[in-house]
Design an enzyme around this catalytic site. Structure first.
Site, mmCIF file in Angstrom:
data_model
loop_
_atom_site.group_PDB
_atom_site.id
_atom_site.type_symbol
_atom_site.label_atom_id
_atom_site.label_comp_id
_atom_site.label_asym_id
_atom_site.label_seq_id
_atom_site.Cartn_x
_atom_site.Cartn_y
_atom_site.Cartn_z
ATOM 1 N N GLY A 4 14.759 5.824 -2.160
ATOM 2 C CA GLY A 4 13.796 4.840 -2.652
ATOM 3 C C GLY A 4 13.591 4.960 -4.148
ATOM 4 O O GLY A 4 13.241 6.021 -4.652
ATOM 5 N N PHE A 7 7.931 3.530 -7.071
ATOM 6 C CA PHE A 7 7.093 4.398 -7.906
ATOM 7 C C PHE A 7 7.268 5.871 -7.524
ATOM 8 O O PHE A 7 7.361 6.737 -8.389
ATOM 9 C CB PHE A 7 5.633 3.985 -7.771
ATOM 10 C CG PHE A 7 5.319 2.692 -8.467
ATOM 11 C CD1 PHE A 7 5.320 2.624 -9.854
ATOM 12 C CD2 PHE A 7 5.036 1.546 -7.745
ATOM 13 C CE1 PHE A 7 5.048 1.435 -10.506
ATOM 14 C CE2 PHE A 7 4.759 0.350 -8.391
ATOM 15 C CZ PHE A 7 4.761 0.290 -9.772
ATOM 16 N N GLY A 8 7.326 6.147 -6.211
ATOM 17 C CA GLY A 8 7.472 7.526 -5.765
ATOM 18 C C GLY A 8 8.825 8.110 -6.143
ATOM 19 O O GLY A 8 8.905 9.172 -6.752
ATOM 20 N N VAL A 72 19.756 2.767 3.627
ATOM 21 C CA VAL A 72 19.695 3.912 4.534
ATOM 22 C C VAL A 72 19.386 3.421 5.940
ATOM 23 O O VAL A 72 18.487 2.613 6.146
ATOM 24 C CB VAL A 72 18.613 4.905 4.067
ATOM 25 C CG1 VAL A 72 18.443 6.034 5.080
ATOM 26 C CG2 VAL A 72 18.979 5.468 2.699
ATOM 27 N N GLU A 163 -4.985 -11.904 -5.881
ATOM 28 C CA GLU A 163 -4.375 -12.108 -7.197
ATOM 29 C C GLU A 163 -3.442 -13.310 -7.176
ATOM 30 O O GLU A 163 -3.423 -14.112 -8.105
ATOM 31 C CB GLU A 163 -3.627 -10.844 -7.627
ATOM 32 C CG GLU A 163 -4.574 -9.673 -7.895
ATOM 33 C CD GLU A 163 -3.886 -8.466 -8.516
ATOM 34 O OE1 GLU A 163 -2.849 -8.048 -7.981
ATOM 35 O OE2 GLU A 163 -4.377 -7.965 -9.537
ATOM 36 N N ALA A 308 0.416 2.727 -5.823
ATOM 37 C CA ALA A 308 1.423 3.343 -6.684
ATOM 38 C C ALA A 308 0.996 4.728 -7.184
ATOM 39 O O ALA A 308 1.796 5.660 -7.147
ATOM 40 C CB ALA A 308 1.739 2.416 -7.854
#
Lengths: 424, 424
Positions: A4, A7-8, A72, A163, A308
């Site tokens: 991935g 953000f991580g 994956v 938003e 995030a």
């Protein structure tokens, strides 16, 4: 191996840059997405490239990291092998940061017909659909049909829904109104359907009311206790039995962890996230770490939110724990430091909540702009986002309102980039 | 009614802005494309929105013009009615400026498998394909297969083919080389296949040689008398019998007028263009004008080329002729004023030919940059193109190298935006 490039994943790769390890980053896209601004792509305010950064560009100066683009499909915990559509990768340590996918809560009709807003392909599809509906409405003499085409239902009153509703309403009122002279704004409806009693439940009641007021002033029609039961090609039905004719249903009602987590055969929570140790390790598999939306972790009796900053802080802790394990030291438990949450509701209106303090209105909006500009990864994207915002603010114009989609002639089969969703 | 929002159509609408007429502009896209820079979108140098302008934005200040987005299917010259997929439009005067489509010269396999480079959806498909092939090559241990994936064949040595070959070669050598550490540049091939004896036949021999030299220095492999006979999914075959394994075939060998022209049942030339009177009127139908790539017109014994300035000048003449007819005055014949032609071959190398004068090398390139920046319609796009070029030039970086395609979930059926091609 890090799975991935969100953000991580990116935070983990960066945290490991000076560690004595070789890092392989796997993602099915070739870009890192700054997802907090995704709704602005859907609202024709920003170019996709302004919020996406090629992963390989991010890795250039990180000497111990390589990228393998692949989807994956499975993790074999016993053999320590990651299976992908492109081939297998062996790992010593595995850090799963695959994020989340749209959650339709088992609603099959929504999964088939509603437009999610999770990845860039989704945002472009939403933009294309809404602009196409406006063009098509131009051809219709039938008032009922025209009203349907000009109705957008946004499902879910969380940050994305709120938003997007604000930004979409401004697209209609400030830009499309001038594009379609003679259009009756009274025929356009932006509906925000929330199943519960309130928007933005993560925010304090005062800020929620401010958000509600800002949305209503922008012409968004908010409906509470409006649970969507059924989505049809040209309408939707609420649990109350009420039917409404709609041109597009944008689904922002929730996210869930991808199948991958459940596929490990380990305990998952309601949202499909993997229960992890406080050290972010997989129970029974100390060499596997899970972070971000995929990981279910409690702190002070509450599930950590899918945000995030949580993913980034968890990824850094997981990276340090891998280094610790390599050095023969024990891994440390994760502790989330909450810097606050923010939301923007179109021009001049935003919310910010830091601990007990809350900001709303223009100041909240200015703070939101400033913080998000700072958070964007690259100088180039910061510049392009800033230019896009400035253009919109000064000229009430969104030049990215293109109906556009890459041609699909003779596309190779092995990679799949259609739709941000894994599940349909 | 004006059909087509390309260079011709937009020039016509503008020329008619003060005329006592009501103008309806019909196009199947919602944007005007600055097509001379299309190859830079395919080469991941520019964002699509930098070279596309919403048609409605262009029409805002033109009070007597309206836009109807639709795909034109037929013209009924007797009833004076235009048929589209969305409905019918009646006209008093008709100005056909629908441009051209990719010409496969009857090669069915190319029509099915080669990637055209005519519209924005095509350019994005080329970009996606080439970037995906590079990612896929990363997974391959088989040298032969990897070489195939890293081979791009560009068919046609006209301006589009030459400019794209130069820009693509730079993408590989300056950008992707750094993205893929350990990649062997010797395994990458950019092939330019030209059926004739020379590139850029519109230019003087000295300039052609300069172009050839510039391409070769950038690593482009040029093959003359290389007529493509057959395109297969992973290879192509030349008329000489030679087969080459390729990862992508980009078809820039020629264009032809759309079916619409031939559908009028009137004389067309080899490229499908409609034979028109010197006044640009359709023989026997003085209320119908045809301009741009769709029109076949000779001047001084030579067919006018399919170029933007020709379309624009013809459109202005046609517009004035419509005003003349309305005022009871006779229409005037069209006369093309040739301001010259230009081409860019990547960084620091370009060609310009104005009458008997020719420029090449750095000065030709600087001239090309300057002229193209001036020609771009809007201030915003000029700024974004300039920023894109500057970024590429200074940092040897193309941040738009995204593999990205709008999701197609539940797309409405009535509008078709897939592929710039009408014919497959």
């Amino acid at each position: 191996v890090v799975v991935g490039a969100g953000f991580g994943g990116i935070a983990a790769v960066r945290a490991l840059r000076r560690a004595p390890v070789e890092v392989i980053l796997v993602d099915r896209q070739n870009y890192h997405l700054f997802s907090p601004l995704l709704y602005q792509v859907a609202a024709a305010l920003l170019d996709p490239s302004a919020i996406a950064q090629p992963v390989r560009a991010l890795l250039r100066r990180i000497r111990n990291a390589r990228m393998w683009m692949a989807e994956v499909t499975h993790v074999d915990l016993e053999r320590k092998v990651l299976s992908t559509r492109q081939g297998e990768i062996e790992y010593d340590y595995l850090l799963l940061a695959a994020g989340s996918v749209t959650n339709y809560f088992g609603n099959q009709s929504a999964a088939e017909l509603a437009l999610p807003l999770k990845g860039l392909p989704d945002a472009l599809a939403v933009r294309n659909r809404i602009l196409t509906n406006f063009e098509q409405a131009r051809w219709t003499d039938d008032t009922v049909e025209r009203r349907r085409l000009l109705t957008v239902a946004i499902v879910g009153g969380g940050p994305t829904g709120v938003e997007f509703a604000g930004s979409l309403s401004e697209l209609v009122r400030n830009v499309l109104r001038k594009d379609f002279p003679g259009m009756d704004l009274g025929e356009v409806r932006v509906l925000l359907l929330e199943a519960g009693d309130s928007l933005l439940t993560a925010f304090a009641p005062r800020l929620r009311r401010a958000a509600e007021g800002a949305l209503r002033r922008k012409g968004v029609e908010i409906r509470y206790r409006a649970l969507v039961q059924q989505v049809a090609p040209e309408s939707l039905e609420l649990a109350s039995g009420e039917r409404m004719a709609v041109g597009a249903v944008v689904w922002t009602a929730g996210v869930r962890a991808p199948q991958l987590g459940a596929g490990l055969g380990l305990p998952v929570d309601r949202a499909g996230a993997v229960q992890v140790e406080p050290t972010l390790q997989l129970p029974g598999h100390p060499e596997v770490f899970v972070v971000g939306d995929m990981a279910a972790l409690e702190q002070d009796g509450r599930r950590l939110p899918m945000l995030a900053p949580v993913a980034q802080q968890e990824a850094r802790r997981a990276a340090r724990n891998i280094v610790a394990l390599e050095g023969g030291r024990p891994p440390q438990p994760f502790r989330y430091f909450d810097k606050g949450i923010m939301a923007a509701i179109g021009r001049n209106s935003g919310l910010a909540q830091v601990g007990p303090f809350g900001l709303s209105g223009f100041i909240g909006w200015a703070g939101w702009l400033f913080v998000h500009l700072l958070l964007i990864v690259s100088l180039r994207n910061r510049l392009f986002v800033f230019l896009g915002w400035t253009w919109d603010y000064l000229f009430l114009d969104r030049p990215v309102r293109l109906i556009l989609r890459a041609s699909q002639k003779a596309r190779p089969e092995k990679f799949h980039h259609d739709g941000g969703d894994v599940e349909h």
